[in-house]
Design an enzyme around this catalytic site. Sequence first.
Site, PDB file in Angstrom:
ATOM      1  N   SER A 284       0.813  -1.221   0.000  1.00  0.00           N
ATOM      2  CA  SER A 284       0.000   0.000   0.000  1.00  0.00           C
ATOM      3  C   SER A 284       0.846   1.271   0.000  1.00  0.00           C
ATOM      4  O   SER A 284       0.317   2.375  -0.101  1.00  0.00           O
ATOM      5  CB  SER A 284      -0.941   0.008   1.212  1.00  0.00           C
ATOM      6  OG  SER A 284      -0.198  -0.028   2.417  1.00  0.00           O
ATOM      7  N   GLY A 285       2.173   1.121   0.108  1.00  0.00           N
ATOM      8  CA  GLY A 285       3.065   2.278   0.119  1.00  0.00           C
ATOM      9  C   GLY A 285       3.392   2.768  -1.287  1.00  0.00           C
ATOM     10  O   GLY A 285       2.991   2.172  -2.291  1.00  0.00           O
TER      11      GLY A 285
ATOM     12  N   GLY B 149      14.114  -2.561   1.011  1.00  0.00           N
ATOM     13  CA  GLY B 149      14.508  -1.163   0.896  1.00  0.00           C
ATOM     14  C   GLY B 149      14.036  -0.334   2.066  1.00  0.00           C
ATOM     15  O   GLY B 149      14.039   0.899   2.005  1.00  0.00           O
TER      16      GLY B 149
ATOM     17  N   THR C 136      14.210   1.511   5.561  1.00  0.00           N
ATOM     18  CA  THR C 136      15.300   2.185   6.272  1.00  0.00           C
ATOM     19  C   THR C 136      14.885   2.554   7.696  1.00  0.00           C
ATOM     20  O   THR C 136      13.749   2.340   8.102  1.00  0.00           O
ATOM     21  CB  THR C 136      15.741   3.448   5.521  1.00  0.00           C
ATOM     22  OG1 THR C 136      14.624   4.351   5.420  1.00  0.00           O
ATOM     23  CG2 THR C 136      16.229   3.120   4.123  1.00  0.00           C
TER      24      THR C 136
ATOM     25  N   HIS D 111      13.919  15.377   0.500  1.00  0.00           N
ATOM     26  CA  HIS D 111      12.835  14.426   0.232  1.00  0.00           C
ATOM     27  C   HIS D 111      11.474  15.075   0.485  1.00  0.00           C
ATOM     28  O   HIS D 111      11.385  16.153   1.071  1.00  0.00           O
ATOM     29  CB  HIS D 111      12.969  13.180   1.112  1.00  0.00           C
ATOM     30  CG  HIS D 111      14.045  12.244   0.672  1.00  0.00           C
ATOM     31  ND1 HIS D 111      15.346  12.370   1.084  1.00  0.00           N
ATOM     32  CD2 HIS D 111      14.012  11.163  -0.158  1.00  0.00           C
ATOM     33  CE1 HIS D 111      16.082  11.408   0.534  1.00  0.00           C
ATOM     34  NE2 HIS D 111      15.294  10.665  -0.223  1.00  0.00           N
ATOM     35  N   HIS D 112      10.444  14.351   0.092  1.00  0.00           N
ATOM     36  CA  HIS D 112       9.060  14.804   0.271  1.00  0.00           C
ATOM     37  C   HIS D 112       8.715  14.991   1.748  1.00  0.00           C
ATOM     38  O   HIS D 112       9.397  14.462   2.634  1.00  0.00           O
ATOM     39  CB  HIS D 112       8.088  13.797  -0.363  1.00  0.00           C
ATOM     40  CG  HIS D 112       8.264  12.401   0.152  1.00  0.00           C
ATOM     41  ND1 HIS D 112       7.627  11.932   1.277  1.00  0.00           N
ATOM     42  CD2 HIS D 112       9.030  11.372  -0.300  1.00  0.00           C
ATOM     43  CE1 HIS D 112       7.969  10.672   1.493  1.00  0.00           C
ATOM     44  NE2 HIS D 112       8.825  10.309   0.555  1.00  0.00           N
TER      45      HIS D 112
ATOM     46  N   LYS E   3       8.226  11.874   4.407  1.00  0.00           N
ATOM     47  CA  LYS E   3       9.284  10.925   4.774  1.00  0.00           C
ATOM     48  C   LYS E   3       9.533  10.984   6.269  1.00  0.00           C
ATOM     49  O   LYS E   3       9.706  12.066   6.839  1.00  0.00           O
ATOM     50  CB  LYS E   3      10.573  11.228   4.002  1.00  0.00           C
ATOM     51  CG  LYS E   3      11.668  10.191   4.228  1.00  0.00           C
ATOM     52  CD  LYS E   3      12.812  10.379   3.251  1.00  0.00           C
ATOM     53  CE  LYS E   3      13.927   9.367   3.493  1.00  0.00           C
ATOM     54  NZ  LYS E   3      13.464   7.976   3.306  1.00  0.00           N
TER      55      LYS E   3
END
Length: 254
Positions: A9-10, A91, A93, A147-148, A151
């Site tokens: 869903s991400g 991926g 983090t 970044h957006h 995040k």
Amino acid sequence: MKIGVYGASGRIGKLLLEELKGGYKGLELSSVFVRQKCETDFSAFSHAPLVTNDLKAFVRACECVIDFSLPKGLDHLLEALLECPKILVSGTTGLEKETLEKMQQLALKAPLLHAHNMSIGIMMLNQLAFLASLKLKDADIEIVETHHNLKKDAPSGTALSLYETCAKARGYDEKNALTTHREGLRSKESIGIAAVRGGDVAGKHTIGFYLEGEYIELSHTATNRSIFAKGALEAALWLKDKTAKKYEINEMFG
């Protein structure tokens, strides 16, 4: 190879589903883990995947799990994979020490690749950063990442990876050379990271090497998040016939 998508869903999860819809290089979507109702229409897929909130069933249904979730989510996934080992590409983090330890345990049972960034461009930026850090011995090194505004982790995992690359090239103490909140004069054996958050920026990382009278900046900008999804799928293909071990993305790209 049968692929399970964890974190569907991400942002990247949705892009993974889109790539797999077209049968990316023969990969088959076999399972999707969801905690709530999934909005994706799976009728367009050649094989209907298992869509479930049962983590054990999700893992059993695939040969390789691709994970772009949250730290707690990955921790739960690793527990399931330790019971039923499968190839893992992750991926995610911002991981805690305990989660990293579970990842090392899984690496004894199955091949896995964990990367802060799946793009070829970032891999090349890492290599260039190592070379510049080594050759420009008198340069001050500073990293800026953007970044957006949604995040959650800062600095980004990619920025920390770039920091580690530069610190290793210089022979700095990696635990003490990092500066994220600068006050007062700059110490010589330090590397700073500044994090900027705003808008919908997919990701930009710049490493500056500042000398007297001149400076060099190396920069990478992601203009489309699909590069991260495609990179993860390429990693899955690359890991298919590998022995149990934790691999680095630099190994994948040679």
